[in-house]
Design an enzyme around this catalytic site. Structure first.
Site, mmCIF file in Angstrom:
data_model
loop_
_atom_site.group_PDB
_atom_site.id
_atom_site.type_symbol
_atom_site.label_atom_id
_atom_site.label_comp_id
_atom_site.label_asym_id
_atom_site.label_seq_id
_atom_site.Cartn_x
_atom_site.Cartn_y
_atom_site.Cartn_z
ATOM 1 N N ASP A 173 -5.246 -7.123 5.926
ATOM 2 C CA ASP A 173 -6.479 -6.439 5.527
ATOM 3 C C ASP A 173 -7.523 -7.482 5.111
ATOM 4 O OD1 ASP A 173 -8.170 -4.410 4.810
ATOM 5 O OD2 ASP A 173 -7.029 -3.758 3.054
ATOM 6 N N LYS B 299 3.094 -15.228 1.200
ATOM 7 C CA LYS B 299 3.179 -15.923 -0.084
ATOM 8 C C LYS B 299 4.660 -16.144 -0.356
ATOM 9 C CE LYS B 299 0.468 -16.743 -3.025
ATOM 10 N NZ LYS B 299 -0.135 -18.083 -3.361
ATOM 11 N N TYR C 127 0.820 -1.210 0.000
ATOM 12 C CA TYR C 127 0.000 0.000 0.000
ATOM 13 C C TYR C 127 0.859 1.268 0.000
ATOM 14 C CZ TYR C 127 -4.075 -2.929 1.143
ATOM 15 O OH TYR C 127 -5.066 -3.871 1.120
#
Ligand code: NAD
Length: 365
Positions: free
Chosen positions: A253, A196, A145
């Site tokens: 999130d 990931k 972000y």
């Protein structure tokens, strides 16, 4: 008498001011009851600020937030303002993000639990969800972000390329790891970190760093790792198996909305976003407390918004911002008693208004 805690309240847009009014009633009541003096200042954020000042967060509000002991926020945004185009960094285009950056709040605590009175409002069989109690710890100051560069460009073949960067430094991962392990020490002692690491460089650094901090500093905590895609399946399938879920800004999130399913409604979810590790009994200055839901323009002005996410955020303010966990527990018990007695707002299938539900919680306090 102790020096009053300074609280800045920013209702924001649509149902934001409605739920913040409820939160402030509880804040005033509990601070009087527990003799914790507070001084409350109210101001504008988001679209409400844009309409008056032509900016989503004024310098004055940012300065007040930096000076406050705690900031209570409702929600920002709505169709009136969502498409305003501003050239400039994200701090210009989003007032809440500006505050998060200026206060350097990186430790987002987002709890969700299954309430006995609301089990039938969840999509689960009771035996699968009963007792589920999960805390998402989300890294809230870095990652995709905020990574630079970001933007879009028109390429020579006429295609538009949009891009952002996912980046983390070890120190950013170390500090959020410590927050999650500490939180687990006060709970059931299990951290599940998601990433990931199979496809992302940041994911590999994330996993190595969490492993090292867990091994070297928190050998008492059970640490598990899951890849994010499987984590969504595993948490959705068996929410009772999880205690603390730790994720970066993006994955945290996603997980915090997912775990909301066990609470029965988005309106039930509180959050605290802190500039450090909360230690029991020690006030931590500079946290932002807000429900995780948005401004819900579809129900704004009708007096039916569920105020519980905001009221539970005020409970988190008492616990982390003022260091008084007993006041937080009292608020949670009053909320539970209301739910048990069948006082439910429309998002939970009832007819109780925002105001009546708030009064009922105050009576039980
Ligand atoms: P939303 O959370 O506002 O609403 C989703 C659904 O949940 C709606 O049907 C709404 O009525 C319901 N809902 C949410 N909170 C509720 C409550 N307290 N009581 C009862 N029902 C509730 O999400 P959205 O519709 O995707 O977004 C609306 C606006 O909010 C957008 O402008 C978005 O950018 C903004 N937003 C703000 C925040 C924030 O301020 N932190 C977070 C998310 C979205």
């Amino acid at each position: 008498m102790n020096k009053p805690f300074q609280v800045l309240a920013l209702g924001g847009d649509h149902i934001g001011p409605e739920v913040v009014a409820s939160g402030l009633s509880v804040l005033r009541h509990v601070s009087a009851r527990y003799e914790i003096p507070v001084e409350i200042d109210e101001d504008l954020l988001g679209g409400a600020s844009w309409d008056v000042h032509g900016t989503f967060c004024t310098d004055t509000v940012a300065a007040k937030a930096r000076a406050a002991d705690a900031v209570l926020i409702g929600a920002i945004g709505g169709p009136e303002w969502d498409n305003i185009q501003i050239d400039g960094p994200i701090t210009e285009t989003d007032g809440l993000t500006r505050l998060r950056i200026e206060l350097d709040v990186f430790n987002a605590l987002r709890p969700a639990r299954a309430w006995n009175a609301l089990l039938s409002r969840t999509p689960y069989r009771h035996e699968v969800v009963e007792g589920a109690d999960i805390l998402v710890v989300r890294e809230n100051a870095g990652g995709i972000y905020y990574g630079e560069p970001r933007g879009r460009e028109v390429q020579s073949d006429g295609q538009i390329r949009a891009f952002e960067i996912s980046e983390y430094r070890t120190e950013e991962i170390e500090r959020i790891a410590r927050c999650a392990f500490r939180a687990a020490q006060a709970r059931r002692g299990h951290v599940t970190s998601v990433d990931k690491s199979n496809v992302m460089e940041t994911g590999r650094l994330w996993r190595e760093t969490i492993d090292r901090i867990g091994r070297d500093e928190f050998p008492d905590i059970r640490l598990s790792h899951l890849l994010m895609d499987y984590a969504l399946f595993a948490v959705a399938k068996s929410p009772q198996d999880f205690d603390v879920l730790l994720g970066d800004n993006l994955f945290g999130d996603l997980m915090s909305d997912l775990i909301g399913v066990i609470s029965g409604s988005l309106g039930m979810l509180p959050s605290a976003t802190l500039p450090g590790i909360a230690r029991p009994g020690h006030p931590l200055k500079g946290g932002i407390y807000e429900p995780t839901h948005g401004s819900a323009p579809d129900i704004s002005g009708q007096g039916v918004a569920n105020p519980i996410g905001t009221i539970l955020s005020v409970a988190m303010m008492f616990e982390h911002g003022f260091g008084v966990a007993s006041a937080a527990r009292a608020i949670e018990i009053a909320v539970e008693q209301c739910l048990d007695s069948g006082l439910l707002p429309p998002d939970l299938g009832g007819t109780t208004s925002t105001e009546d539900l708030t009064l009922a919680i105050l009576e039980r306090l």
